[in-house]
Design a protein around this motif. Structure first.
Motif, PDB file in Angstrom:
ATOM      1  N   LEU A 247      -9.584   2.125   4.894  1.00  0.00           N
ATOM      2  CA  LEU A 247      -9.130   1.233   3.953  1.00  0.00           C
ATOM      3  C   LEU A 247      -7.722   1.081   4.236  1.00  0.00           C
ATOM      4  O   LEU A 247      -6.858   2.106   4.299  1.00  0.00           O
ATOM      5  CB  LEU A 247      -9.232   1.819   2.480  1.00  0.00           C
ATOM      6  N   CYS A 248      -7.266  -0.170   4.409  1.00  0.00           N
ATOM      7  CA  CYS A 248      -5.740  -0.333   4.728  1.00  0.00           C
ATOM      8  C   CYS A 248      -5.118  -0.972   3.615  1.00  0.00           C
ATOM      9  O   CYS A 248      -5.381  -2.324   3.025  1.00  0.00           O
ATOM     10  CB  CYS A 248      -5.713  -1.386   5.851  1.00  0.00           C
ATOM     11  N   GLU A 249      -3.960  -0.534   3.058  1.00  0.00           N
ATOM     12  CA  GLU A 249      -3.611  -1.353   2.056  1.00  0.00           C
ATOM     13  C   GLU A 249      -1.941  -1.610   2.518  1.00  0.00           C
ATOM     14  O   GLU A 249      -1.117  -0.856   3.300  1.00  0.00           O
ATOM     15  CB  GLU A 249      -3.292  -0.090   0.854  1.00  0.00           C
ATOM     16  N   LEU A 250      -1.461  -2.987   2.454  1.00  0.00           N
ATOM     17  CA  LEU A 250      -0.541  -3.385   3.023  1.00  0.00           C
ATOM     18  C   LEU A 250       0.754  -2.886   2.453  1.00  0.00           C
ATOM     19  O   LEU A 250       0.837  -2.550   1.465  1.00  0.00           O
ATOM     20  CB  LEU A 250      -0.638  -5.017   3.255  1.00  0.00           C
ATOM     21  N   PRO A 251       1.899  -2.976   3.268  1.00  0.00           N
ATOM     22  CA  PRO A 251       3.341  -2.302   2.804  1.00  0.00           C
ATOM     23  C   PRO A 251       3.760  -3.268   1.626  1.00  0.00           C
ATOM     24  O   PRO A 251       3.648  -4.731   1.717  1.00  0.00           O
ATOM     25  CB  PRO A 251       4.086  -2.183   3.957  1.00  0.00           C
ATOM     26  N   GLY A 252       4.724  -2.949   0.954  1.00  0.00           N
ATOM     27  CA  GLY A 252       5.741  -3.684   0.017  1.00  0.00           C
ATOM     28  C   GLY A 252       6.949  -3.560   0.404  1.00  0.00           C
ATOM     29  O   GLY A 252       7.123  -2.660   1.123  1.00  0.00           O
ATOM     30  N   ILE A 253       7.996  -4.346  -0.405  1.00  0.00           N
ATOM     31  CA  ILE A 253       9.304  -4.366  -0.362  1.00  0.00           C
ATOM     32  C   ILE A 253       9.977  -3.584  -1.477  1.00  0.00           C
ATOM     33  O   ILE A 253      10.934  -2.945  -1.291  1.00  0.00           O
ATOM     34  CB  ILE A 253       9.837  -5.610  -0.151  1.00  0.00           C
ATOM     35  N   SER A 254       9.754  -3.728  -2.598  1.00  0.00           N
ATOM     36  CA  SER A 254      10.447  -3.165  -3.815  1.00  0.00           C
ATOM     37  C   SER A 254       9.111  -3.072  -4.872  1.00  0.00           C
ATOM     38  O   SER A 254       8.168  -3.514  -4.787  1.00  0.00           O
ATOM     39  CB  SER A 254      11.522  -3.856  -4.030  1.00  0.00           C
ATOM     40  N   ALA A 255       9.713  -2.683  -6.037  1.00  0.00           N
ATOM     41  CA  ALA A 255       8.928  -2.407  -7.244  1.00  0.00           C
ATOM     42  C   ALA A 255       8.382  -3.652  -7.635  1.00  0.00           C
ATOM     43  O   ALA A 255       7.086  -4.083  -8.115  1.00  0.00           O
ATOM     44  CB  ALA A 255       9.435  -2.023  -8.493  1.00  0.00           C
ATOM     45  N   PHE A 256       9.251  -4.889  -7.460  1.00  0.00           N
ATOM     46  CA  PHE A 256       8.829  -6.212  -7.977  1.00  0.00           C
ATOM     47  C   PHE A 256       8.467  -7.395  -6.624  1.00  0.00           C
ATOM     48  O   PHE A 256       8.077  -8.150  -6.979  1.00  0.00           O
ATOM     49  CB  PHE A 256       9.922  -6.622  -8.875  1.00  0.00           C
ATOM     50  N   VAL A 257       8.659  -6.817  -5.423  1.00  0.00           N
ATOM     51  CA  VAL A 257       8.216  -7.826  -4.395  1.00  0.00           C
ATOM     52  C   VAL A 257       7.403  -6.897  -3.579  1.00  0.00           C
ATOM     53  O   VAL A 257       7.806  -5.815  -2.545  1.00  0.00           O
ATOM     54  CB  VAL A 257       9.707  -8.091  -3.415  1.00  0.00           C
TER      55      VAL A 257
END
Ligand code: FES
Length: 510
Positions: A247-257
Motif C-alpha cells: 500500500l503506497c500513500e503519497l506524500p503531502g506538503i502541510s496540514a492543509f496542502v
C-alpha cells in the motif's frame, strides 16, 4: 418501548427504542447511514429529516433552521432529535446512500496480460478508485468506481471530523469506515485479478484518520501534522482485510496542502519558464503557482459551498439536483437543468455558483451581495411552488468562499500572469468559467487560460500506480519526482499577510 419506522431510499425499516433515545443512536444501532454536515453541532441545519407521523416536540435549534411551516410539516433536525413516541420518519435525499451511485466504466479491453494495481483518491466527500493495468510500457485505466465517504456522519468537512476525532471511539470508527470504503472499492474493481499494489492519495486529514494518526495537531495553530512523508505499508496494516500487497500513500506538503494536491501537481508538466496555476476547488481551496522556477502553495478556507454545503437547499450532485440555471427577464427562470433531468429536489455546487452569477448579472443581487427587496426575506424561488429558494444567507456563504479563493489566488500570483490555469476537483470538472464570470472569483489574469482537469488526485495516484507496476527504476523516479514537489513547495500562510483582511473584504463584492 416505542416503535420507530424509518423510510429511506433503500426501503422501509421498523425497529423499537426506549422513549428518550436520540434518533442518531437508533440509526447507528441499526447501521443506517446518514449525513451530519456540521458533525451534529446543531449549527448548519443540513441534517433535516421529516416525520410523517409522531413528530417529536420542536426545540430552539429547530426554530433556528426550520420555518414554522416546515416544523408543522414534521421536519426536524436529525442530530438533535430525541424520540418520544411511536413515529414514522423519512430520511430524505440528503441522507440517501450515495454508494448507490457507484459506477464502473470499462475503459479498455482486458486480455489478462500485464500487471494490475488500484489507485484511490480518499476524498472527504467521495472516494474514487480506478483499476490500472500496466503492460509493455503503457498503462491503461480499465475501470473506475466511486462511493461516498461514510465518515460523513462525523461532519462534511475536515474541521468537523478533526473535532469529532477527539473522541477515541469516533476516531477509531472513522479509521474503520475509511478502510472499509476502500476495501469495498478494491474488491469491486479487482474481481479475481491478482493485484500488485494500491496507491492512495488524499488530504492530510483523511490520510491521518485512515492511518489512525492523532489529528489533534491539524485542528489548531500551528497546524502540525503527525507525519507527511510517503509511506509504504504491507496492505493489511491499514486495510485489515487485504493482504499480501504493498500500500503506497503519497506524500503531502502541510496540514492543509495534502497528498491529493501533490498527486495533482504530479500530473502537470513542470516546464522551465512556463507559468501555471493549479486550483483544487474543494473545501479547502488548495492552490499552487509555478512561476517557471519556483512553486508556491496555499490553502484558502473556502468552506463546503462548492459542494453545496452550508446552502439552505444544498445537496450532493445526485439526480434531481439543480446544476445549471439561466434567469430571464423579470426574474423568471429561463432554463433550469437538473442532474439526469429529474424533478428538482435541491441545488448542487455548480448550481449554487451559476445561480449566484445569474442573479448578479440580472441585478437581483447588488455589488455588495444584497438581494433585492422583493426576495430579501424569503429568498429567490427556483421552482414554481417556491419549495427551493436561494436565500440571502446562501449568498453570504458564496461570498465568503469566493473571496477566500480570490484572495488566495492573488497572494500566490503577486501580479504575475500564468500561461495556463488548471482547475481540478469534482466541482472543477463541471463548471463553465463563462457561466460563473459574474461571481468575480477568478482574476482577469485567468481569462481564456482555464482548463478543467477533473479529479487530478486520482489521476496522480493512477500515474504513480503505473510507475510501481513498471518496476523498481520507474518507482524510484516517481518517488524522486514527488519528493521534489514536496521539498520545493513554499507554503504561503494567507492569514499571516498584513493586507489579508482588507483584500478579503474587498473580494466579497461582485
Ligand atoms: S445541524 Fe445537524 S448536522 Fe448540522
Amino acid at each position: 418501548m416505542i416503535s420507530v419506522t424509518i423510510i429511506s431510499k433503500s426501503g422501509r425499516f421498523q425497529t423499537s427504542a426506549r422513549a428518550g433515545t436520540r434518533l442518531r443512536a437508533v440509526l447507528d444501532k441499526e447501521g443506517i447511514d446518514y449525513s451530519l454536515p456540521c458533525g451534529g453541532e446543531g449549527k448548519c441545519g443540513g441534517c433535516k429529516v421529516r416525520f410523517l407521523e409522531g413528530a417529536p416536540m420542536s426545540y430552539v435549534w429547530e426554530e433556528a433552521h426550520l420555518s414554522e411551516k416546515e416544523q408543522a410539516q414534521g421536519y426536524r433536525i436529525l442530530c438533535r432529535t430525541v424520540l418520544d413516541s411511536d413515529c414514522v420518519l423519512e430520511l430524505g435525499e440528503m441522507h440517501s446512500d450515495l454508494s448507490e451511485l457507484k459506477t464502473i466504466e470499462v475503459g479498455g479491453r482486458d486480455n489478462g496480460q500485464g500487471t494490475y494495481g488500484i489507485a484511490v483518491d480518499l476524498g472527504t466527500t467521495t472516494i474514487g478508485a480506478c483499476l490500472i493495468k500496466q503492460e509493455t510500457g503503457a498503462y491503461e485505466v480499465l475501470a473506475s468506481a466511486a462511493t461516498q465517504n461514510h465518515q460523513r456522519k462525523y461532519g462534511s468537512d475536515v474541521i468537523s471530523r478533526i473535532a469529532a476525532a477527539e473522541d477515541e471511539a469516533a476516531s477509531e470508527d472513522m479509521e474503520r469506515l475509511a478502510a472499509a470504503d476502500i476495501e469495498a472499492l478494491v474488491k469491486e474493481l479487482a474481481g479475481d485479478r491478482d493485484l500488485k499494489t494500491i496507491t492512495i492519495a488524499g488530504n492530510t486529514t483523511m490520510l491521518h484518520l485512515l492511518n489512525g494518526y492523532d489529528v489533534s495537531g491539524l485542528g489548531r495553530y500551528p497546524y502540525t501534522p503527525h507525519a507527511l512523508g510517503s509511506v509504504k505499508w504491507p496492505t493489511d496494516i491499514v486495510l485489515k482485510n487485504i493482504e499480501n500487497l504493498t500500500l503506497c500513500e503519497l506524500p503531502g506538503i502541510s496540514a492543509f496542502v495534502g497528498a491529493d494536491i501533490v498527486a495533482g501537481l504530479y500530473t502537470i508538466p513542470f516546464e522551465e519558464g512556463k507559468k501555471f496555476f493549479f486550483l483544487d476547488l474543494g473545501t479547502n481551496g488548495e492552490m499552487a503557482f509555478y512561476d517557471g522556477e519556483r512553486l508556491k502553495v496555499t490553502s484558502a478556507a473556502a468552506g463546503p459551498v462548492f459542494e453545496a454545503g452550508g446552502i439552505s437547499s444544498g445537496m450532493a450532485s445526485v439526480p434531481g439536483a439543480i446544476s445549471h440555471v439561466e434567469i430571464g427577464p423579470g426574474g423568471s427562470i429561463a432554463r433550469l437543468k437538473t442532474i439526469e433531468d429529474k424533478a428538482p429536489v435541491g441545488i448542487c455546487g455548480t448550481g449554487v455558483m451559476e445561480i449566484t452569477s445569474e442573479l448578479v448579472r440580472c441585478g437581483i443581487i447588488d455589488e455588495t451581495g444584497l438581494l433585492s427587496d422583493e426576495y430579501f426575506d424569503e429568498g429567490f424561488p427556483l421552482t414554481e411552488d417556491g419549495s427551493i429558494r436561494f436565500t440571502q444567507q446562501d449568498i453570504r456563504n458564496v461570498q465568503l468562499a469566493k473571496a477566500a479563493i480570490f484572495t488566495g489566488i492573488q497572494a500566490l500570483l503577486e501580479g504575475e500572469v500564468p500561461d495556463k490555469v488548471y482547475i481540478a476537483g469534482g466541482f472543477g470538472s463541471n463548471i463553465d468559467p463563462d457561466k460563473i464570470a459574474n461571481l468575480k472569483m477568478f482574476p482577469g489574469a485567468f481569462d481564456g487560460k482555464i482548463a478543467c482537469v477533473g479529479n487530478t488526485a486520482l489521476k496522480g495516484a493512477a500515474k504513480y500506480t503505473a510507475a510501481v507496476l513498471s518496476g523498481w527504476d520507474a518507482e524510484t523516479d516517481a518517488d524522486r519526482e514527488l519528493q521534489l514537489i514536496c521539498e520545493s513547495a513554499q507554503v504561503i500562510e494567507l492569514a499571516a499577510r498584513d493586507s489579508f483582511d482588507e483584500e478579503y473584504l474587498e473580494a466579497m463584492n461582485f
